[in-house]
Structures are given as C-alpha cells and as structure tokens.
Design a protein around this motif. Structure first.
Motif, short mmCIF file in Angstrom:
data_model
loop_
_atom_site.label_atom_id
_atom_site.label_comp_id
_atom_site.label_asym_id
_atom_site.label_seq_id
_atom_site.Cartn_x
_atom_site.Cartn_y
_atom_site.Cartn_z
N TYR A 3 7.10 -0.68 -0.24
CA TYR A 3 8.04 -1.05 0.82
C TYR A 3 7.41 -0.86 2.20
CZ TYR A 3 12.04 -0.68 3.94
OH TYR A 3 12.91 -0.84 4.99
N MET A 4 6.76 0.27 2.42
CA MET A 4 6.15 0.54 3.72
C MET A 4 4.99 -0.42 3.99
SD MET A 4 6.28 4.70 4.08
CE MET A 4 5.28 4.99 2.65
N ARG A 5 4.23 -0.74 2.97
CA ARG A 5 3.12 -1.69 3.11
C ARG A 5 3.66 -3.07 3.50
NH1 ARG A 5 1.60 -5.34 -0.25
NH2 ARG A 5 2.44 -4.40 -2.14
N ALA A 6 4.71 -3.49 2.83
CA ALA A 6 5.31 -4.80 3.11
C ALA A 6 5.89 -4.83 4.53
CB ALA A 6 6.39 -5.12 2.09
N ARG A 7 6.48 -3.74 4.96
CA ARG A 7 7.02 -3.68 6.34
C ARG A 7 5.93 -3.84 7.38
NH1 ARG A 7 10.96 0.78 7.96
NH2 ARG A 7 10.89 -0.51 9.79
N LYS A 8 4.72 -3.40 7.06
CA LYS A 8 3.59 -3.57 7.97
C LYS A 8 2.98 -4.97 7.84
CE LYS A 8 0.85 -0.12 9.33
NZ LYS A 8 1.36 0.22 10.62
N GLY A 9 3.49 -5.75 6.90
CA GLY A 9 3.00 -7.11 6.71
C GLY A 9 1.64 -7.18 6.04
#
Length: 59
Positions: A3-9
C-alpha cells in the motif's frame, strides 16, 4: 508495504531499485513469504521516510 509503495507511485521493480534490495525480496515480503533482515527493513524505511517503529506498528 504494498500500500505504501503504491501511494508513492512505485512499481515493485522501482521500489526495489530505490531501496537497493532485490525484486524477489520485495515480492517475498509483500506476499508474506519473506522474513526481512534488519538491514532490509532499514532500506525500506529510508524509502518511506519512516522509523522502523512506524513501519511495524500495525503488525
């Protein structure tokens, strides 16, 4: 972590390259199959600009 990785794109490959860890390590950790070392966790928190405690608080 996914989730955090995806939020950073970041893709899995981009995240691995940024953190200086292998793609397979990222995949393993995100799938729940891996047990990251303290060194790997340190690399991960640096990318997210978090403390280790913040990363692990919901585990």
């Amino acid at each position: 972590m996914r989730y955090m990785r995806a939020r950073k794109g970041l893709s899995t490959r981009e995240f691995a390259d940024t953190a200086g860890i292998s793609f397979s390590q990222v995949w393993s950790i995100e799938s729940g199959a891996g047990n990251p070392t303290i060194g790997t966790l340190d690399a991960i928190v640096k990318v997210f600009n978090l403390s280790l405690a913040e990363l692990l608080k919901d585990i």
